[in-house]
Each structure stands twice: as structure tokens, then as C-alpha cells.
Design an enzyme around this catalytic site. Structure first.
Site, PDB file in Angstrom:
ATOM      1  N   ASP A  15       0.967  -1.021   0.370  1.00  0.00           N
ATOM      2  CA  ASP A  15      -0.348  -0.327   0.205  1.00  0.00           C
ATOM      3  C   ASP A  15       0.700   1.355   0.026  1.00  0.00           C
ATOM      4  OD1 ASP A  15      -2.832   0.743   2.035  1.00  0.00           O
ATOM      5  OD2 ASP A  15      -1.820   1.628   0.664  1.00  0.00           O
ATOM      6  N   ASP A 110      -3.554   2.018  -5.219  1.00  0.00           N
ATOM      7  CA  ASP A 110      -2.138   1.684  -4.716  1.00  0.00           C
ATOM      8  C   ASP A 110      -2.105   1.147  -3.450  1.00  0.00           C
ATOM      9  OD1 ASP A 110      -3.708   2.473  -1.925  1.00  0.00           O
ATOM     10  OD2 ASP A 110      -2.177   3.704  -1.597  1.00  0.00           O
ATOM     11  N   GLU A 111      -2.835   0.292  -4.218  1.00  0.00           N
ATOM     12  CA  GLU A 111      -3.067  -1.116  -3.383  1.00  0.00           C
ATOM     13  C   GLU A 111      -3.507  -2.722  -3.099  1.00  0.00           C
ATOM     14  OE1 GLU A 111      -6.160  -0.433  -0.218  1.00  0.00           O
ATOM     15  OE2 GLU A 111      -5.907  -2.443   0.549  1.00  0.00           O
TER      16      GLU A 111
HETATM   17  P1  TTP Z   1      -5.371   4.950   0.944  1.00  0.00           P
HETATM   18  O1  TTP Z   1      -3.871   3.769   0.532  1.00  0.00           O
HETATM   19  O2  TTP Z   1      -6.056   4.397   2.085  1.00  0.00           O
HETATM   20  O3  TTP Z   1      -4.631   6.478   1.859  1.00  0.00           O
HETATM   21  P2  TTP Z   1      -2.936   6.439   1.675  1.00  0.00           P
HETATM   22  O4  TTP Z   1      -2.287   6.051   0.419  1.00  0.00           O
HETATM   23  O5  TTP Z   1      -3.630   8.273   1.386  1.00  0.00           O
HETATM   24  O6  TTP Z   1      -2.297   6.941   2.923  1.00  0.00           O
HETATM   25  P3  TTP Z   1      -1.830   5.534   3.677  1.00  0.00           P
HETATM   26  O7  TTP Z   1      -2.158   4.223   2.917  1.00  0.00           O
HETATM   27  O8  TTP Z   1      -0.070   6.241   3.870  1.00  0.00           O
HETATM   28  O9  TTP Z   1      -2.626   5.562   4.898  1.00  0.00           O
HETATM   29  O10 TTP Z   1      -5.767   5.608  -0.192  1.00  0.00           O
HETATM   30  C1  TTP Z   1      -5.923   5.822  -0.929  1.00  0.00           C
HETATM   31  C2  TTP Z   1      -6.064   7.312  -2.481  1.00  0.00           C
HETATM   32  O11 TTP Z   1      -7.015   7.110  -2.869  1.00  0.00           O
HETATM   33  C3  TTP Z   1      -5.914   8.067  -0.934  1.00  0.00           C
HETATM   34  O12 TTP Z   1      -3.900   8.616  -1.495  1.00  0.00           O
HETATM   35  C4  TTP Z   1      -6.862   9.160  -2.233  1.00  0.00           C
HETATM   36  C5  TTP Z   1      -8.064   8.032  -2.197  1.00  0.00           C
HETATM   37  N1  TTP Z   1      -9.143   8.648  -1.640  1.00  0.00           N
HETATM   38  C6  TTP Z   1      -9.994   9.237  -1.564  1.00  0.00           C
HETATM   39  O13 TTP Z   1     -10.298   9.584  -2.158  1.00  0.00           O
HETATM   40  N2  TTP Z   1     -11.085   9.076  -0.136  1.00  0.00           N
HETATM   41  C7  TTP Z   1     -10.868   8.312   0.886  1.00  0.00           C
HETATM   42  O14 TTP Z   1     -11.703   8.809   1.889  1.00  0.00           O
HETATM   43  C8  TTP Z   1      -9.319   7.733   0.825  1.00  0.00           C
HETATM   44  C9  TTP Z   1      -9.064   6.516   2.058  1.00  0.00           C
HETATM   45  C10 TTP Z   1      -8.526   7.490  -0.315  1.00  0.00           C
HETATM   46 MG    MG Z   2      -2.485   3.838   0.517  1.00  0.00          MG
END
Ligand code: TTP
Ligand code: MG
Length: 360
Positions: A15, A110-111
Site C-alpha cells: 500500500d 495504490d494497493e
Molecule cells: P489509502 O491507501 O487509504 O490512503 P493513502 O495512500 O493516502 O495513505 P496511507 O495508505 O499511507 O494511509 O488511499 C489511497 C488513495 O485513495 C488516497 O491517497 C486518496 C484516495 N482516497 C480518497 O480519495 N478518499 C478516501 O476516503 C480515501 C480513504 C482514499
Molecule cells: Mg495508501
């Protein structure tokens, strides 16, 4: 000494850290080291999509109204999303994963889950692979990724979150139960707020406590599902890493920090989600049906759908239909969660996105 994952499976969950915000800081060096949020502006009642770790230190979080984020962090820099840049980074990262895994299951941009079974034989080798993946991702995209390595998806996923950002956490299968034990039960897949509250009433708050419950106790209170939850609390999970079948729907949903009755905020959220769906439609092709989902503060949930005259492929079209659906079905009570989805594709797609339950 090398711990062995046994003959079973080796799974990595990956992730990217603060994905959208990290891309923005990468592409605009003046943003580096600053609290940055990607999302809508407070004056247009925007919502934070994600925040840099500098901003998280102030309590800024995904799905928070930008107005509230600025209250918590007055120096917050809010930038609009650039989905093309995120999609480009996502492709490069998924390509790297594919070089090391027998199967890659993308979960979002991203995951992903990577199955390394058959590619590496030991935990030590898997850990080396994980380090290589981290290095290649950073070389190719200047982003950091957090990885969890274990014998199944559940534990790998929790492990990847364990030392974010830029983390690498390896959990041998025989240590999974002890690793999960101190975590709150909501970390376990399948435990939503309802089950969490039900278990909390009996003083069960950690995975370790759930793991120790006996059959009779669980069966009488939670039925067979209770045994499944206990297995997960023990770190057992045999779901395969699998490329999912063709998706019937693409959807996005957001749970608000605080329930809202503010129509402007709901419309703004719809606009943001429509933008994200538009992006997915670049690959999926146009869709003919638009759905919305509303969940109220008491968890009652409604979904409504409408067929578009023409197949939609632009955010504006999705937004217009979803807003019309909102105005038809929202009874004005505080909304906890809102979702927007599209279905009925002209071209079938590989599904990598969360599904909306069937609309009524
Ligand atoms: P995440 O992987 O949940 O968050 P992140 O990568 O920003 O942070 P981390 O993994 O370090 O905790 O989500 C990936 C992307 O998806 C995030 O950068 C933006 C988008 N996203 C939204 O648009 N709305 C949301 O509610 C969430 C959770 C994520
Ligand atoms: Mg993330």
C-alpha cells in the site's frame, strides 16, 4: 536463523504511503515537508481525499471536510487532485509487482496483494523480494510503499499497516496469532461497527480476546459467523490472491467524520466521487446506469439507481444523475455515508474496485 512460512503460501500486501499527497509533494518540491491535503477547498465545502503525514500529525484525515481540516491545521496547503498523475504512478507500481508475483490482485490504485508462492520458498527470500520491490517502486516513482509479508491476505494486510509509512513488516504464520492479539477487533476483516459493539458489551475488545473464545460461547451469540471471526482473529485466512472477475459495477463511497445534513457537502462529495469514477471509466468504458447509496446515522441504508439516456463516461454526467437521485431519495436526516456507482457497461472490465450492493 530463518523462520519458515511452511509449505503453504507467501503473500505480500502493498500500500503506497499517502498516495495522492505523496505524488503532489513529488511533483511540486515546494510542497515537500509541508502539511498537504489533496481534495476540495473549504470555501466550496470540499472534502479531504488524503493528507501528507505532516498534515496527519495535526489530525487531518481522509473524508474530513476541508473546513475542519483547516481548523485543525491552519497552514494546511490544499491542492486539487490530478488523477492522471496518480493513474500513471499506479501503472508503474503494478508493473513492478507483476515482476515478482505469480498473481497480483489490485485492490485500488495504490494497493495490491501479491502471491509469491512458487516464486520464493522462505520468509527470508520473501523479505528480500519485499525490499527489492520497495527500492524499485521508489526508483521508478519517487514514492514509498509499505509492505506486509505473511502466509495469508489477512495478516499481510494488517502487517503492511503496522509500520506505515515506508514500512516492511514480516509476520511468520506461527507468530500471526500473537501479532494480532493486542490489536482492536475492528482490525479484523468482517468486523464492522455492529459486531464490534456487540463484542464490546461482553468486554471483548482485542483480537487476542476473540481468539480465545470457545465454540459454545461464539455459537450461541454469533452463530457460525462467530467461528469464522475467531479463525481470523487467530490469523487464519485461506482466501486466494486472485484477479477478480469482470466487475459489474464501479463505485466509490465515503463515510463522513461527522454525519451531515448539508446538501452542499453531499453534492460536493458526489462531485468528487464522480471524478474518481470517470477516471476508472477510462479503462472500463462507458456505463449506462448510475446508483447512489445513502446511509443514515442509524445505519439504515437506501440505494437508488437510474438509467442514463446515453452511456456516461464523464464525471459531469454521473454527477448530474447522482445529484438528481439524491434530491429524490434523501429525506433530510443526517447522512453518515454516501456512495456513487455506475454499472451496465458497454464493455466488460476487470474489476478492481469495491462493489456497491444491488440497488433496489
Ligand atoms: P489509502 O491507501 O487509504 O490512503 P493513502 O495512500 O493516502 O495513505 P496511507 O495508505 O499511507 O494511509 O488511499 C489511497 C488513495 O485513495 C488516497 O491517497 C486518496 C484516495 N482516497 C480518497 O480519495 N478518499 C478516501 O476516503 C480515501 C480513504 C482514499
Ligand atoms: Mg495508501
Amino acid at each position: 536463523m530463518e523462520a519458515s512460512l511452511g509449505p503453504a503460501r507467501i503473500v505480500i500486501h502493498a500500500d503506497v504511503d499517502a498516495f495522492y499527497a505523496a505524488v503532489e509533494q513529488r511533483d511540486d518540491p515546494t510542497l515537500r515537508g509541508l502539511p498537504v491535503a489533496v481534495g476540495g477547498l473549504p470555501q466550496s465545502r470540499g472534502v479531504v481525499m488524503t493528507a501528507s503525514y505532516e498534515a496527519r500529525a495535526f489530525g487531518v484525515r481522509s473524508a474530513m471536510p476541508s473546513r475542519q481540516a483547516v481548523e485543525l491545521c491552519p497552514q494546511l496547503v490544499i491542492v486539487p487532485p490530478r488523477f492522471d498523475a496518480y493513474q500513471d504512478a499506479s501503472r508503474r507500481i503494478m508493473d513492478i509487482f507483476a515482476r515478482f508475483a505469480t498473481v497480483v490482485e489490485p485492490v485500488s490504485m495504490d494497493e495490491a496483494f501479491l502471491d509469491l508462492t512458487g516464486r520464493v520458498r522462505h520468509l527470508g527470500a520473501a523479505t528480500d523480494t519485499a525490499r527489492t520491490i520497495k527500492r524499485l517502486v521508489t526508483d521508478a516513482t519517487a514514492l514509498t510503499v509499505s509492505l506486509g509479508v505473511s502466509g495469508n491476505k489477512l495478516v499481510a494486510k494488517i502487517a503492511s499497516d503496522h509500520q506505515k509509512p515506508n514500512g516492511l513488516t514480516v509476520v511468520p504464520t506461527n507468530e500471526a496469532r500473537a501479532f494480532l492479539a493486542p490489536l482492536p477487533i475492528r482490525s479484523i476483516w468482517g468486523i464492522g461497527p455492529k459486531t464490534e459493539a456487540a463484542l464490546a458489551r461482553h468486554g471483548i475488545e482485542t483480537a487476542g480476546q476473540l481468539a480465545d473464545l470457545d465454540d459454545g460461547w461464539l455459537l450461541s451469540r454469533l452463530g457460525q459467523g462467530g467461528l469464522r471471526l475467531r479463525a481470523m482473529a487467530r490469523g487464519e485466512d485461506d482466501r486466494p490472491v486472485a484477479v477478480r472477475g469482470a466487475s459489474k459495477q464501479i463505485s466509490r463511497e465515503i463515510t463522513y467524520e461527522r454525519d451531515t445534513r448539508d446538501r452542499n457537502q453531499l453534492v460536493d462529495t458526489i462531485a468528487g466521487m464522480a471524478k474518481r469514477i470517470e477516471h476508472s471509466l477510462l479503462e472500463a468504458g462507458p456505463a449506462r446506469t448510475v446508483h447512489i447509496k445513502l446511509r443514515y446515522g442509524d445505519f439504515s441504508t437506501i440505494t437508488r439507481q437510474q438509467r442514463a439516456l446515453h452511456a456516461c463516461h464523464q464525471a459531469g454526467e454521473i454527477q448530474d444523475i447522482a445529484t438528481a437521485l439524491l434530491d429524490r431519495c434523501w429525506d433530510g436526516r443526517p447522512v453518515r455515508l454516501i456512495g456513487v456507482g455506475v454499472s451496465n457497461f458497454s464493455v466488460q472490465v476487470e474489476g478492481q474496485l469495491p462493489l456497491l450492493p444491488p440497488a433496489d
